[in-house]
Each structure stands twice: as C-alpha cells, then as structure tokens.
Design a protein around this motif. Structure first.
Motif, short mmCIF file in Angstrom:
data_model
loop_
_atom_site.label_atom_id
_atom_site.label_comp_id
_atom_site.label_asym_id
_atom_site.label_seq_id
_atom_site.Cartn_x
_atom_site.Cartn_y
_atom_site.Cartn_z
N GLU A 1 13.57 -3.01 18.35
CA GLU A 1 12.54 -2.35 19.20
C GLU A 1 12.07 -1.04 18.60
OE1 GLU A 1 15.74 -3.01 19.95
OE2 GLU A 1 16.00 -3.24 22.11
N MET A 2 12.78 -0.52 17.61
CA MET A 2 12.53 0.81 17.06
C MET A 2 11.08 1.01 16.66
SD MET A 2 14.43 3.46 16.04
CE MET A 2 15.32 3.95 14.58
N ALA A 3 10.46 -0.03 16.03
CA ALA A 3 9.08 0.11 15.54
C ALA A 3 8.14 0.49 16.67
CB ALA A 3 8.65 -1.19 14.89
N PHE A 4 8.47 0.04 17.93
CA PHE A 4 7.59 0.36 19.07
C PHE A 4 8.04 1.62 19.79
CE2 PHE A 4 7.95 -4.25 18.44
CZ PHE A 4 6.64 -4.52 18.08
N ASN B 1 0.82 -1.22 0.00
CA ASN B 1 0.00 0.00 0.00
C ASN B 1 0.85 1.27 0.00
OD1 ASN B 1 -2.36 -1.56 0.09
ND2 ASN B 1 -2.14 -1.76 2.33
N LYS B 2 2.08 1.12 -0.25
CA LYS B 2 3.05 2.22 -0.28
C LYS B 2 3.19 2.91 1.07
CE LYS B 2 3.10 3.07 -5.19
NZ LYS B 2 2.99 4.01 -6.27
N ASN B 3 3.05 2.11 2.12
CA ASN B 3 3.31 2.63 3.47
C ASN B 3 4.75 2.28 3.85
OD1 ASN B 3 0.71 3.63 4.05
ND2 ASN B 3 0.00 1.55 4.50
N PRO B 4 5.52 3.25 4.38
CA PRO B 4 6.91 2.94 4.75
C PRO B 4 6.92 1.92 5.91
CG PRO B 4 6.29 5.13 5.53
CD PRO B 4 5.13 4.61 4.73
N ILE B 5 7.62 0.82 5.77
CA ILE B 5 7.64 -0.19 6.83
C ILE B 5 9.06 -0.49 7.34
CG2 ILE B 5 5.48 -1.41 6.26
CD1 ILE B 5 7.37 -3.44 4.74
N ASP B 6 10.06 -0.03 6.63
CA ASP B 6 11.44 -0.32 7.04
C ASP B 6 12.37 0.53 6.20
OD1 ASP B 6 13.52 -1.52 8.36
OD2 ASP B 6 12.88 -3.60 7.91
N TYR C 1 14.21 11.35 21.02
CA TYR C 1 14.92 10.49 21.97
C TYR C 1 14.74 9.06 21.50
CZ TYR C 1 16.30 8.21 26.34
OH TYR C 1 16.92 7.42 27.27
N VAL C 2 15.85 8.42 21.22
CA VAL C 2 15.76 7.02 20.75
C VAL C 2 16.00 6.14 21.97
CG1 VAL C 2 16.64 5.29 19.15
CG2 VAL C 2 16.55 7.69 18.46
N LYS C 3 14.89 5.60 22.44
CA LYS C 3 14.93 4.88 23.70
C LYS C 3 15.88 3.69 23.70
CE LYS C 3 11.85 3.61 27.39
NZ LYS C 3 10.55 3.04 27.69
N PRO C 4 15.86 2.81 22.63
CA PRO C 4 16.77 1.66 22.66
C PRO C 4 18.23 2.07 22.76
CG PRO C 4 15.14 1.41 20.92
CD PRO C 4 14.99 2.80 21.43
N LEU D 1 9.71 7.93 13.57
CA LEU D 1 10.86 8.05 12.66
C LEU D 1 10.53 7.52 11.26
CD1 LEU D 1 14.00 7.15 14.83
CD2 LEU D 1 13.42 9.36 13.82
N LEU D 2 9.94 6.33 11.25
CA LEU D 2 9.57 5.72 9.95
C LEU D 2 8.59 6.64 9.20
CD1 LEU D 2 8.99 1.87 10.18
CD2 LEU D 2 10.38 3.13 8.54
#
Lengths: 122, 510
Positions: B66-69, B31-36, B93-96, B74-75
């Motif tokens: 963990e970035m996705a959560f 669907n042209k959604n950015p996933i990675d 702030y990038v928690k991981p 960002l994505l």
C-alpha cells in the motif's frame, strides 16, 4: 314649648329646618357658627341642639368638646347633622358616644328627621 | 585482521545503535524515475520499530504494497537523495504501519541510500495530547477572559443600576458589615463609603411610629429564622443628624444561598411626597364630598318638603311627576357621591369600621323589611329564610353588612322581571355565616361573572336593563366582605337568575 337650637352655617338648611320644626310645634333658635352656637346654648337653654360639623369660626367638633367640658351634653340632647362622612378619628369618637344621633344630611329623609326629633323630645 | 576487527565493529554499531537502520538500493524505470527500492540490509531496531520481518533482499512494494498510495513522498525523497546525494531529515506517518517516524536519509553511493530512523509514535501521541491540552487550556483561558469581561460589564451595569435607582440600598452580611451601599443611601444617611468600611452596624438611624430604633441584629435574626425569601415592608422614620424626620418605607430582604442566609438587603424609599399627596387627596375628598352633598341635601329636603306638603296635591299630575323626577334624580346624584366616597375610602384603606357583636339574621331581617317596599313597587316578592335557629353572634359593622345586603337585593330587584321572586337565605356552616341572595332574574353571562366585582365595570345586559348604575356597588360589597376575611361569589345562568353567596367567618372578638 320645647326649644331647638340649629347650629348651621348654610342658611338654606337652617331656614327649611326652622319652617318645618315650627310647623310641628317647636320653638327654634338659629346660630350660624360654632362660637355663636355655644353662646346661644347658654342664653337660650335649648332642649335639643342640631349641630353641623364643618362651620366657620368654630367647628362642630370643638363645640361638642366644649359642651362636654361644661357638662351641657348631659342636660341637652344633641343631634349631629352634617354632610361629613364619619372617617375622621375625632368624629368616630363622637359617633360612638351618640351612635344613633349622627346623621348624614343627604342620606336622611326630612320626615324621618322630624319624627326622630319628636321622639327625642317627647 | 584489522579489516576483520573494523568489520565486526561496524556490524556491532549497526546492530546496536538506538536508531532503526536500513541500507537500500533504489530501482528506477526507463525514464530514471524512482519506482521501488530493495532492502539490502536492516538492523535489529528496524524490525522493532517497523514490525516488519525478513525484509532483506525484498522490494518495498512487496513488503508494504500500500506504500505507493499511502506514502508516495517517501519514494520521491529517497530518489532525490539517491540522485543528488543531498541528505534529508523529516517526520512522516506511515499509514500501513500506523506509526510515526523521524527519518534521516543519505546516499553513500549513487543508486543506494541509507535510512536512519526512530519510531516517534509515542512522542507524537504525547505531543498531540499536549497540543490538545494547550488548545483546551487556551480555550479555558479565553472563556475565563470572556467571563471576566462579562463580569466586569455586569458589575458596571449593577453599579450603574445601584447608583441610578431612586431608592437607597444597603447590603449587610450576617456580621452587620456593609457589603454594598449606593449613593442615594449615603446621601440619606449623611455619610460616605469610607464611614462604612469595616464598620459594624447594630442600630441604624430609623425609628418606628412608637419611637423604637431599628435593630439590625433583630432584623438579621428575623430573616435568618425565615425559611422563605420573603421580604418585610415596614414604615419607619429616618432620623437625620439635625433631628428632623423623613417618612420612609423600609424593605428588608434576606440574601440567601440555597437556604443559608448570608445577609440582608435594606431598601429605603422616601415616601414623604406620597404621604403629602395622600393627605391632600384625603382632605380634598372630604371637602369635595361635603361641598357636593350640601347643595344635593338642600335640594332633597326642599323637594321632600313640597312632596309632603298639602299644596302638592293641588298641582297638576304633570307638575307632580316633574317634581318626583327631580327628587328621584337628585337621589341618584347623592348615591353616586356616596359610592365615590366609599371607593375612595377603600382605595386609601380608610374605610371606617365599627364592629359590634350582632346577630346577622336580625340585621338582615331589618334590611329586608326596608327593601320590601322597593321590591313590591317592582312586583317582586322578597322572602327571608333563616336555615338555623342558633346562628352565633359575630363582631361586624352592622351598617356595612346592611349596605352590602341592600346593594345585592337592589341589584336583584333591578335585574328581575315583574312577578319574579328574590329569596335571601341565612345559614351557618363551619364557623362561617352564609348569606345567599337568590333571584329569578335575567342572569349574568359567564364572561361578565368574572368582571362584575371590578370597579366601574358594567355588563352589557346591565347597561341595557338599567342605565343608571355606577358600576361601584359590587366593588364596594366585595371590598367590605374581603375586609372581614370573607368571600363573595356569584353563580348565574342567563335567563334563569343569579345567586350571590357571601361567607363571613364568625368573630368572637372585635
């Protein structure tokens, strides 16, 4: 007969004292204020003075001072007979000079007073 | 050749720039959604700033699963930039990675993006710290403001209190400078605040009864020598400018911080009216007692004259009893007037006192002889026990000690049952004379024992046994004994009897 001068403004007192003193054999003269009392000390020459404190015209303290000044208090016996509590400085001084002869009328019994007078004049 | 040079130049810039750099390719779903996204190329600072190594060719979901959560934004942002071509700049702030980054992102080509970033964690920490400091400072300032307001309120309140109190008040420091003076004090001393500013005081316009002026230096010296916060109360005359005198009570209290005296507070109370009232009260009392005693004394003597006269015996028994009753009740009135007079004298501190060097046992012996008639009349035996032969003489008013003992014996008689006994013990212990009056009477309950020395107090047992007391006898007794520096105590148990113990310190001088 020994003569007693009662200096007392209250007639009920002086009348009773006079009756009782005559009954036990004394001659009695009455003065109703201090000034009159002083005159009678000179004219009557009593052997004993029964002196009240609170009186009109001249009070007992002034009478005492004048008697002392004239030296009468050496010749004549004095009994202070009053209802005044000895809480004033002037009266305390008198009490100390004649300690046994300062009597509060309402606290002394009549027969005790008569005995005291008899004893003083005996 | 030119290309090679340019290529090297860009590579050098890419590697040596102060920022972290990453070239990435966005991965979209159907669907042209950015996933990675895939890291194509990163520079040295990328590793340094992120702590991630060997990322080139890898997907971000591999590198930081963990970035996705933790950072879904960002994505989203990178996808937007890749699609629209609009560059973005933001902080996150990038928690991981537990790091803050300032990120600029742009798209050089559709489907690709370049991230230029700085590690701003330290700045963030400092900024947060500074923010905390700012907040703390703001709080302190707010507290200070509240404190200032409170202080202003408190000062306004103190000023209102100072100006509204009826007493004059002046506070001096140790150099005799005026720190505070209220309106009343200014009026009393006939001055205004200006007269006091920067003015040293030594002599104040107060003189004592001996005519000596009040020295501030001496007072400061006195309070400085005191370790406690005790205040001194003294009677003085305030001398006005027109030389008239006002009776005042001066209260001088040290101002202390810990133990150091930093000044004194002088409170001036005008007692002219109190003195006047005292005088009137005393005069009234004297006159009233005289006026009351005159008719009572007359009744007493006239009744005595009848009772002693021979004619009395000729009266009927009933008449004789009537006359005796008149005499007895007249006596009660006389006693009541005497008690009231004593209480009034005690309350005014005007108890006449004529101490003489006396032998207490002799005075008590005489008192007991006098009281034995009363005891005998009630069927009660009265004993005297002198426990020691060498009880020293002491300075004491014989009339007063007699009055106290008479009072206690009379009470013991009243509250004893017929055939009871009263023992009076005189002893000497530790420079004190002890007089105990022991009876076998009805006793006093514990509750009443606490109150019997109070003015006008009468216990229930007392009122049921004897309705005629005034509730003044023990008060007068206690006042006299306390005045001599002694004590009066009671021990009692109901139904068994009471013991009153008086201790009087021996005085060798009047």
């Amino acid at each position: 007969m020994k003569k007693i001068l009662i200096v007392e403004d209250e007639p009920a007192y002086s009348k009773l004292l006079k009756d009782q003193l005559i009954k036990i054999g004394f001659a009695v003269v009455i003065a109703t204020n201090g000034k009159n009392g002083l005159q009678k000390v000179i004219t009557e020459k009593p052997d004993l003075i029964l002196l009240d404190i609170l009186m009109p015209i001249m009070d007992g303290v002034t009478v005492l001072k004048k008697l002392h000044k004239k030296g009468f208090d050496k010749k004549t016996k004095i009994i202070i007979l009053t209802n005044y509590e000895p809480d004033e400085r002037a009266i305390v001084a008198i009490m100390e000079s004649i300690p046994n002869n300062y009597l509060v009328k309402s606290n002394v019994k009549l027969d005790e007073l008569m005995l005291k007078i008899k004893k003083i004049l005996s | 050749m030119k290309f090679a040079i340019e290529n090297n130049l860009y590579k050098s810039i890419f590697d040596n720039t102060f920022d972290g750099l990453a070239c990435c390719e966005m991965v979209f779903d159907a669907n042209k959604n950015p996933i990675d996204y895939i890291y194509l190329k990163v520079n040295k600072n990328f590793e340094k700033f992120t702590g991630l190594k060997n990322v080139e060719g890898k997907r971000v979901t591999q590198v930081i699963p963990e970035m996705a959560f933790s950072n879904p934004e960002l994505l989203e942002i990178y996808g937007q930039v890749t699609i629209t071509g609009q560059p973005q700049r933001f902080e996150t702030y990038v928690k991981p990675l537990k790091r803050w980054f300032l990120i600029s992102v742009y798209s050089p080509k559709k489907g690709f993006f370049v991230v230029v970033f700085q590690n701003i964690t330290d700045q963030k920490i400092i900024k947060d710290y500074l923010e905390d400091v700012r907040k703390a400072t703001a709080n302190v300032l707010e507290d200070l403001y509240i404190e200032k307001e409170n202080l202003e309120h408190s000062m306004a309140k103190d000023e209102a209190i100072l100006s509204s109190i009826g007493e004059g008040l002046i506070a001096f420091d140790t150099n005799q400078n005026v720190m505070i003076i209220n309106q009343v004090a200014q009026t009393m001393l006939e001055c205004d605040t200006k007269n006091f500013e920067d003015k040293k005081f030594d002599i104040l316009p107060f003189v004592n009864e001996a005519g000596k002026s009040l020295s501030l230096v001496d007072q400061l010296q006195d309070v400085a020598n005191q370790t406690s916060k005790q205040s001194i109360n003294s009677f003085y005359y305030l001398v006005r400018k027109d030389k008239t005198r006002i009776s005042v009570m001066l209260n001088i209290t040290p101002i202390q911080i810990n133990t150091e005296v930093i000044g004194v507070v002088l409170v001036i109370r005008d007692i002219t009216l109190e003195k006047e009232i005292d005088k009137i009260k005393s005069e009234f009392l004297s006159l009233a007692s005289h006026q009351l005693r005159t008719p009572l004394g007359i009744c007493k003597w006239y009744t005595e004259a009848i009772l002693e006269d021979d004619v009395f015996k000729t009266f009927s028994k009933t008449t004789q009893n009537y006359l005796k009753e008149i005499y007895r009740n007249n006596g009660r009135l006389i006693a009541l007037v005497s008690d009231l007079l004593s209480v009034s004298c005690i309350d005014q501190g005007k108890v006449p006192n004529n101490p003489k060097l006396i032998s207490v046992p002799s005075v008590i012996k005489k008192t007991i002889q006098g009281m034995s008639v009363l005891a005998k009349k009630h069927g009660i035996t009265l004993h005297l026990e002198i426990m020691q032969t060498n009880i020293p003489k002491t300075y004491l008013d014989p009339v007063k000690i007699q009055e106290v003992v008479e009072n206690l014996i009379a009470n013991a008689v009243t509250y004893s049952n017929p055939s009871g006994s009263i023992t009076v013990c005189v002893n000497y212990l530790d420079h004190e004379i002890l007089i105990s009056i022991i009876d076998t009477g009805i006793g006093i309950c514990p509750k009443d024992q606490k109150n019997i020395f109070t003015k006008f107090y009468r216990s229930k047992t007392a009122t049921s046994k004897n309705t005629k007391g005034t509730g003044l006898g023990l008060y007068v007794a206690k006042s006299y004994v306390t005045d001599w520096g002694g004590q009066i105590k009671v021990k009692s148990s109901l139904g068994k009897g009471s013991t009153f113990i008086i201790t009087i310190p021996v005085k060798k001088e009047a």
